[in-house]
Design a protein around this motif. Structure first.
Motif, PDB file in Angstrom:
ATOM      1  N   LEU A 662       0.830  -1.197   0.000  1.00  0.00           N
ATOM      2  CA  LEU A 662       0.000   0.000   0.000  1.00  0.00           C
ATOM      3  C   LEU A 662       0.869   1.254   0.000  1.00  0.00           C
ATOM      4  CD1 LEU A 662      -2.718  -1.083   2.594  1.00  0.00           C
ATOM      5  CD2 LEU A 662      -2.744  -1.362   0.108  1.00  0.00           C
ATOM      6  N   PRO A 663       0.289   2.388  -0.368  1.00  0.00           N
ATOM      7  CA  PRO A 663       1.071   3.652  -0.385  1.00  0.00           C
ATOM      8  C   PRO A 663       1.724   3.981   0.933  1.00  0.00           C
ATOM      9  CG  PRO A 663      -0.990   3.916  -1.569  1.00  0.00           C
ATOM     10  CD  PRO A 663      -1.038   2.564  -0.925  1.00  0.00           C
ATOM     11  N   ASP A 664       1.116   3.525   2.049  1.00  0.00           N
ATOM     12  CA  ASP A 664       1.715   3.841   3.343  1.00  0.00           C
ATOM     13  C   ASP A 664       2.835   2.865   3.707  1.00  0.00           C
ATOM     14  OD1 ASP A 664       0.332   1.548   3.876  1.00  0.00           O
ATOM     15  OD2 ASP A 664      -1.016   2.420   5.369  1.00  0.00           O
ATOM     16  N   GLY A 665       3.142   1.951   2.790  1.00  0.00           N
ATOM     17  CA  GLY A 665       4.241   1.023   3.019  1.00  0.00           C
ATOM     18  C   GLY A 665       3.817  -0.311   3.596  1.00  0.00           C
ATOM     19  N   ARG A 666       2.569  -0.448   4.012  1.00  0.00           N
ATOM     20  CA  ARG A 666       2.106  -1.730   4.573  1.00  0.00           C
ATOM     21  C   ARG A 666       1.927  -2.751   3.456  1.00  0.00           C
ATOM     22  NH1 ARG A 666      -2.459  -2.679   6.881  1.00  0.00           N
ATOM     23  NH2 ARG A 666      -3.634  -1.001   5.850  1.00  0.00           N
TER      24      ARG A 666
END
Length: 802
Positions: A662-666
């Motif tokens: 995901l964009p948040d790195g998750r």
């Protein structure tokens, strides 16, 4: 043989009709207000009748009297002929008093009419049904509009008292009340105070030296007062029941070789308050006999060696009447299945009392081979004959077969359209080799209609309508239409099934549905979905009890998650797939076996089904589900039926896993069975039934960002139950009570399974097939519940399928 109240009253009617009427004298009639003439002088001399006058009539016409009077104008009458005329008028039953005199050449007939019954009322009766009583009373003339006879009423009072005495109710009070009305009419009221049946306090057998009394009386219906008497009522004295128990006593000894067994005396004593009964029977056991020889004679039809194989009696065995009966039934059944409907097998004993042996000769009398002329259906006012006829395994024009008739009855019961099914095989008048098969059915509700309006703070006003008919227009087709609408939900369903699309029993059906859930119930994880499906179903019988089915369909499911309220595992699954709309081609294969004796309230047999469902390659998510449902009914007697049930389910993905960053790195992953296909448990629904817990709340839970734990179901379901039914607790074929033990749970996957996580509950349930549809009510006590479980003791469903 137990005689019904109606038969006894018919016998009473015959006795009453044969009672000799009192003869009036050839004397002058008394003057009455309607006949103020002076009384004519009596005369024993013969005279010629110049005219006939009838005095005293109120309701009955003079023409009716002249019809029965054997004297006409111009006849010469004397004392014997007048006496015969009086008898003839008495026999009509219309009159309480008849006198005949003369006034000159006029024959004067003076009558006093019996009153007419304006209304007959029976109150207080429970043991004997009102309709049976009314029919019996009508047969002897005690009914609305009939002529009243006090003698009949007195005899009925005595007969009813005797009937209740035979049922052990010695405190019964039968009070007839006759109310005089105008126009020579009466109201008759029979008030019955049945009282309580006398209880058996002690049963004693005298003379039984070889066997203990507790073993001899093990299967008796009459028992001394015990802790289960409140339910079985086996401590209530009944003469008919006791007679049946004494027949069992005879059978018990004859089954063990005591050919000379005899009951010497029977004494039944009652306490002064008529509440307690004491029963004593003296017996002589005699000696035990063995079988000395066994042979078969007569026209065996089949090869003699085949018939001899059916004989269970062997030389040097202990004599047993039960084994003799089993042998005769076996031979008779085999002959009955090849057309010999009236076959008889008579075991003729040759008793040698010196050697204590019995020789048996099974004499076979097959009778004519019987052909079925016609099959007739009665009572199916709504269901077409064709629907019943295609379930028959006995056919017109073929040889009679008892096995085929028995199987036909079970198949008709399994339809679920009928409360009762009875089959008779009367002989065709004037023919010794033909019978008709008459099928008598009593139809019951085969569907349900539900319309409701509700309101809640969550969903506002909710309206719903559902029509399910398993026997649409009497055609045997199943049709279901449902619609539900509220501010948060829209649902539309349609299904159709033709169980006989082809002559060989292939079934064809369709399912169409569309559902919009803007906000799910609190019992499951909170998310919205818009889903629809179109499916075709085919089912084909492969044996008398087994069938296979297949389903092919296409469906779509759009999932909308809510940030903060939807469990995070669901949000991550959708993000990993990268698509909130799931398209599927779906296929399902199933195998089922059903040997139950009744589809509504079975008492024996097994029902099991296994289904394998899978999305086909090319679907958004590729997965499969396997479900197995097993249910077996064990008859433990007339009053108890045990049901053991097992419901297993498992699902998993067979295609690739989905992984995304995901964009948040998750990094999120979607694997295993999709969350919207998970199994759930808890509640009273047929899938995942575990009563005592709120619907769908058992098993894994997940939390949202706000920390609210919500049930999300699991990929493994293990549910079981033990349920004891009491079919005789209600005098109805449409309701019964049960006591149950439910257990099981759902798990995230196979690795998460642990028997220590099983939940359980026990309680009682009422199953009622009401006129509006099936109703299930249960009251359960949760067992092994843990912190966080949502319990609910009182639960019910309407039209949920029993």
């Amino acid at each position: 043989m137990t005689r019904s109240p109606t038969r006894r009253l018919l016998a009473l009617a015959l006795a009453s009709a044969l009672s000799a009427p009192a003869w009036a004298q050839f004397a002058p009639p008394a003057a009455t207000p309607s006949s103020p003439l002076p009384a004519p002088a009596a005369s024993p001399e013969a005279f010629t009748v110049s005219d006939i006058r009838i005095d005293g009539l109120q309701r009955i016409s003079a023409g009716t009297v002249f019809t029965y009077l054997p004297i006409e104008r111009g006849d010469t009458v004397d004392q014997p002929r007048v006496a015969a005329a009086i008898r003839a008028l008495y026999k009509t039953g219309f009159f309480e008093d008849v006198q005949i005199g003369r006034q000159g050449g006029i024959l004067v007939v003076t009558v006093k009419e019996r009153p007419a019954i304006n209304k007959l009322t029976i109150t207080g009766n429970k043991d004997i049904k009102t309709e049976d009583l009314s029919k019996g009373l009508k047969d002897i003339g005690l009914a609305d509009g009939e002529t009243f006879d006090r003698m009949d009423l007195d005899q009925v009072t005595k007969e009813l008292t005797r009937q209740y005495n035979n049922r052990g109710k010695y405190n019964v009070e039968v009070t007839p009340t006759v109310t005089q009305l105008d126009r020579n009419r009466v109201d008759v009221t029979i008030t019955i105070k049945e009282g309580k049946a006398a209880k058996i306090r002690h049963i004693n057998l005298i003379g039984n030296e070889k066997y203990e009394e507790k073993y001899i009386r093990d299967d008796w219906e009459s028992r001394e007062h015990n802790w289960m008497s409140w339910y079985k009522r086996d401590d209530q004295y009944s003469r008919e029941k006791l007679d049946g128990d004494f027949e069992k006593l005879d059978q018990w000894y004859l089954d063990r070789g005591y050919v000379d067994f005899a009951r010497d005396s029977v004494q039944v004593a009652i306490s002064p308050d008529k509440r307690d009964m004491f029963i004593t029977a003296g017996v002589t056991e005699g000696e035990q006999y063995k079988i000395s020889d066994v042979k078969v004679s007569g026209d065996t039809v089949l090869p003699r060696e085949e018939v001899e194989k059916m004989i269970f009696v062997k030389k040097d065995q202990i004599f047993s009447r039960r084994v003799l009966q089993a042998t005769t039934e076996a031979i008779t059944a085999v002959l009955g299945n090849i057309g010999y409907a009236f076959a008889q097998v008579n075991p003729v004993p040759d008793v040698d009392r010196e050697k204590r042996t019995v020789g048996i000769d099974f004499q076979v009398v097959p009778g004519p081979r019987v052909n079925v002329r016609r099959i007739v259906f009665k009572g199916n006012n709504r269901t077409a004959d064709e629907v019943l006829r295609r379930q028959m395994r006995q056919f017109e024009g073929s040889w009679y077969s008892q096995v085929a008739i028995d199987r036909s009855k079970i198949r008709l019961q399994q339809l679920g359209y009928f409360e009762t099914v009875d089959i008779e095989t009367p002989q065709v008048p004037g023919s010794s080799d033909q019978v008709d098969v008459v099928v008598n059915v009593k139809e019951t509700t085969s569907g349900s209609f539900l319309f409701g309006v509700g309101y809640s703070q969550l969903s506002g006003i909710t309206t719903s309508i559902q029509l399910t008919e398993n026997n649409f227009l009497g055609s045997g087709n199943r049709v279901s239409v449902a619609a539900q609408r509220s501010s948060y939900q829209k649902r539309y369903d349609f299904s159709f099934m033709n169980p006989y699309f082809s002559d060989n029993g292939m079934a064809l059906g369709y399912n169409l549905w569309w559902r919009e859930f803007d906000y799910s119930d609190f019992n499951v994880a909170q998310y919205s979905s818009n889903s629809g499906a179109a499916q075709a179903i085919v089912s084909l019988p492969i044996t008398e009890y087994d069938s296979v089915s297949a389903l092919l369909g296409i469906d779509t499911n759009e999932i909308l998650a809510f940030q903060g309220t939807t469990p995070q595992v669901i949000v991550d699954y959708i993000d990993a797939v990268g698509n909130r709309t799931f398209h599927s081609w779906r296929a399902q294969l199933g195998f089922s076996r059903d040997t139950r004796n009744n589809a509504i309230f079975p008492s024996s047999g097994t029902a099991q089904r296994i289904t394998v469902e899978s999305t086909l390659p090319g679907s958004t998510v590729e997965y499969y589900k396997i479900e197995y449902d097993f249910s077996k009914f064990w008859p433990l007697g007339q009053a108890l039926v045990l049901n053991t049930r097992l419901d297993l389910g498992y699902g998993d993905a067979y295609g690739k896993d989905f992984t995304r960053t995901l964009p948040d790195g998750r990094v999120v992953t979607a694997s295993g069975l999709p969350f919207f296909e998970n199994f759930y448990a808890g509640g009273v629904s047929s899938q995942g039934r575990l009563r005592g817990y709120v619907d769908n709340t058992l098993g894994p839970r997940a939390t949202s960002v706000f920390g609210f734990p919500q049930p999300i179901g699991g990929s493994l379901k293990t549910i079981g139950s033990l349920e004891m039914f009491f079919p005789k607790l209600f005098d109805s074929n449409a309701a019964r009570i049960s006591a149950f033990l439910d257990f099981g749970n759902v798990y995230k996957d196979v690795d998460s399974f642990s028997a220590s996580e099983f939940r359980a509950s026990t309680g009682v349930a009422l199953l009622w097939r009401s006129p509006m549809g099936p109703i299930s009510i249960s009251y359960a006590f949760p067992l092994r519940d843990k912190v966080g479980d949502e319990t609910e003791r009182l639960q019910f469903t309407f039209s949920g399928g029993l």
